[in-house]
Design an enzyme around this catalytic site. Structure first.
Site, short mmCIF file in Angstrom:
data_model
loop_
_atom_site.label_atom_id
_atom_site.label_comp_id
_atom_site.label_asym_id
_atom_site.label_seq_id
_atom_site.Cartn_x
_atom_site.Cartn_y
_atom_site.Cartn_z
N TRP A 182 38.21 39.02 39.21
CA TRP A 182 38.88 40.32 39.11
C TRP A 182 40.37 40.12 39.39
CZ3 TRP A 182 41.50 43.16 43.04
CH2 TRP A 182 42.05 44.36 42.56
N ASP A 255 32.03 47.72 38.20
CA ASP A 255 32.26 48.22 39.56
C ASP A 255 32.22 49.75 39.50
OD1 ASP A 255 34.12 47.31 42.35
OD2 ASP A 255 34.03 49.40 41.73
N HIS A 258 35.51 51.75 39.35
CA HIS A 258 36.58 51.32 38.45
C HIS A 258 36.70 52.12 37.17
CE1 HIS A 258 37.35 47.08 40.27
NE2 HIS A 258 37.38 48.04 41.16
N HIS A 282 29.17 45.88 41.11
CA HIS A 282 29.74 46.14 42.43
C HIS A 282 29.37 47.57 42.78
CE1 HIS A 282 33.03 42.84 42.96
NE2 HIS A 282 31.79 42.39 43.08
N ASP A 290 39.41 54.64 43.33
CA ASP A 290 38.64 53.46 43.71
C ASP A 290 38.80 53.17 45.19
OD1 ASP A 290 37.13 51.11 43.47
OD2 ASP A 290 38.93 49.91 43.13
N ASP A 322 30.34 46.34 47.40
CA ASP A 322 31.80 46.17 47.43
C ASP A 322 32.45 47.41 48.03
OD1 ASP A 322 34.39 45.37 47.05
OD2 ASP A 322 34.42 45.72 44.89
C1 RNT Z 1 38.92 45.75 43.57
C2 RNT Z 1 37.69 45.12 43.03
C3 RNT Z 1 37.29 43.83 43.66
C4 RNT Z 1 37.48 43.83 45.15
C5 RNT Z 1 36.83 42.67 45.87
C6 RNT Z 1 37.36 42.47 47.22
O1 RNT Z 1 39.20 46.94 42.97
O2 RNT Z 1 36.64 46.03 43.12
O3 RNT Z 1 35.98 43.53 43.32
O4 RNT Z 1 37.02 44.99 45.74
O5 RNT Z 1 36.93 41.55 45.08
ZN ZN Z 2 34.71 45.30 42.74
#
Ligand code: RNT
Ligand code: ZN
Length: 415
Positions: A182, A255, A258, A282, A290, A322
């Protein structure tokens, strides 16, 4: 109600609680190490999180060392049922006299061997992430999509190092290791070149992913926007949809925080399952943005789990947590979020999916809704309690007494 009575109540709907308990317990969930120290890591402890990532809160007692982080992690997971993995970030490299500090482009397996020993001792799998934030080589908020060749070089080398480390971890544990990339790259204000950064990101990924790493499951994590990059994100959903569709073996990580706040990832899992080997997740809770709030036993978490079960994809959806909240007791945060995911998973396994699907296919939308709603009030709490009992973790609120004891005896004593 006893478990035996609950079991009977579920049988009336054609649901086998024994099967649900066994399936929930067998599904691995990767628990992130970074809830324990506000995503600080060990390679720049004074720096803290920043440059692409935001954590808020200053509740006392965060873990400052490998020993503290391991102890807090074990405390939290001792209160959570289910099969666990530990999700590491490259910034959690262990430096000592034999292996002194190196920058992130020079990391090797040796810096993570102590984590592998820890994982072995406790029967945990490991997952891995390059750490592409909180670092001076984030220049103008850019890493792999930077126009500067030296910046891209540094982060490409970091990611290559991370894939090699993941490969070796996989070899050591006889397992697959998810290695998820990421990047926070983007622009606060209106970009005047959207294509250039994406071309550079595509080319950087091609270089990073060139090496054959049979123990690694590669993933790339998209993002729609973030605070500070309101106008443009290089690694957007369309970018990674295209990238993963055209690059065999590279999987799209979703995620939950996101996307647009009204754009749930539960809706996306089935589509990605059709075109990817794996769908890594995630699981987190965004509040208006986020924000990575602690996972709740809420509608979206439950719908994510329903989708995993309905799609019969418990072995292809790779769940990672996460969230990171520094404003409350971090061990409690870890425990609450992890237990909530387990609750959502078990609850999803306790729904009559075959019958619900049949009703949809028959066009009986009235009964589909009626049944969906009816099963919500089955005696879930009793099956959950049984799940916890069998896992040897507190079933009820007693887990909180344990976290309070730990706080009193351990974390509150940290200066
Ligand atoms: C950030 C992403 C990422 C992080 C972690 C710590 O917006 O979600 O995955 O939260 O890698
Ligand atoms: Zn993430």
């Amino acid at each position: 109600m006893s478990y035996a009575e609950a079991k009977t109540a579920y049988v009336a709907f054609g649901v086998d609680t024994e099967e649900a308990l066994a399936r929930a317990a067998a599904m691995p969930v990767s628990i992130h190490c970074w809830q324990g120290d506000d995503v600080t890591g060990f390679d720049n402890p004074e720096g803290g999180a920043g440059n692409g990532i935001a954590v808020t809160g200053n509740y006392p007692g965060r873990a400052r060392t490998f020993e503290e982080l391991k102890a807090d992690f074990l405390e939290a997971v001792s209160l959570v049922p289910g099969t666990k993995r530990i999700n590491l970030h490259a910034a959690y490299a262990i430096f000592d006299d034999e292996h002194p500090w190196v920058d992130r482009d020079k990391l090797t397996y040796e810096h993570f061997a102590p984590w592998v020993a820890f994982a072995r001792e406790h029967g945990l799998g490991i997952d891995f992430n390059p750490t592409i934030f909180s670092h001076r080589m984030m220049v103008d908020g850019l890493s792999l999509s930077s126009p500067r060749e030296d910046v891209r070089r540094f982060w490409i080398d970091h990611c290559i190092a991370c894939r090699r480390i993941s490969e070796r971890i996989g070899e050591e544990l006889g397992d697959h290791v998810l290695c998820n990339i990421w990047i926070p790259d983007g622009y606060k204000d209106m970009p005047t070149d959207r294509l250039g950064p994406r071309e550079r990101l595509r080319d950087a990924l091609d270089e990073i992913l060139a090496e054959d790493c049979p123990h690694v499951i590669d993933a790339v994590e998209s993002k729609f926007f973030a605070v500070g990059v309101e106008s443009y994100t290089t690694g957007s959903p369309e970018f990674y949809t295209g990238y993963t569709a055209t690059h065999e073996g590279v999987n799209y990580l979703l995620d939950a925080g996101h996307f647009h706040p009204n754009e749930p990832i539960s809706e996306k899992i089935s589509s990605l399952l059709l075109f990817n080997d794996y769908v890594p997740l995630h699981v987190t809770r965004g509040v208006n943005w986020d924000s990575d709030h602690v996972v709740s036993f809420d509608d979206e978490t439950r719908e994510i789990c329903r989708e995993i079960v309905r799609c019969d994809a418990m072995d292809r959806v790779l769940v990672g947590l996460d969230f990171f909240d520094g404003s409350i007791n971090r061990v409690a945060a870890w425990t609450i979020g992890s237990r909530n995911f387990q609750k959502a998973l078990l609850a999803a396994l306790l729904e009559p999916h075959a019958e619900l699907r049949r009703l949809q296919d028959e066009g009986n939308f009235t009964k589909r809704l009626a049944l969906l709603e009816e099963v919500k009030t089955l005696p879930f709490a009793d099956v959950w309690a049984e799940y916890c009992r069998r896992a040897g973790v507190p079933a009820g609120f007693a887990w909180f007494d344990e976290v309070e004891r730990y706080e009193q005896e351990v974390t509150s004593k940290r200066a």
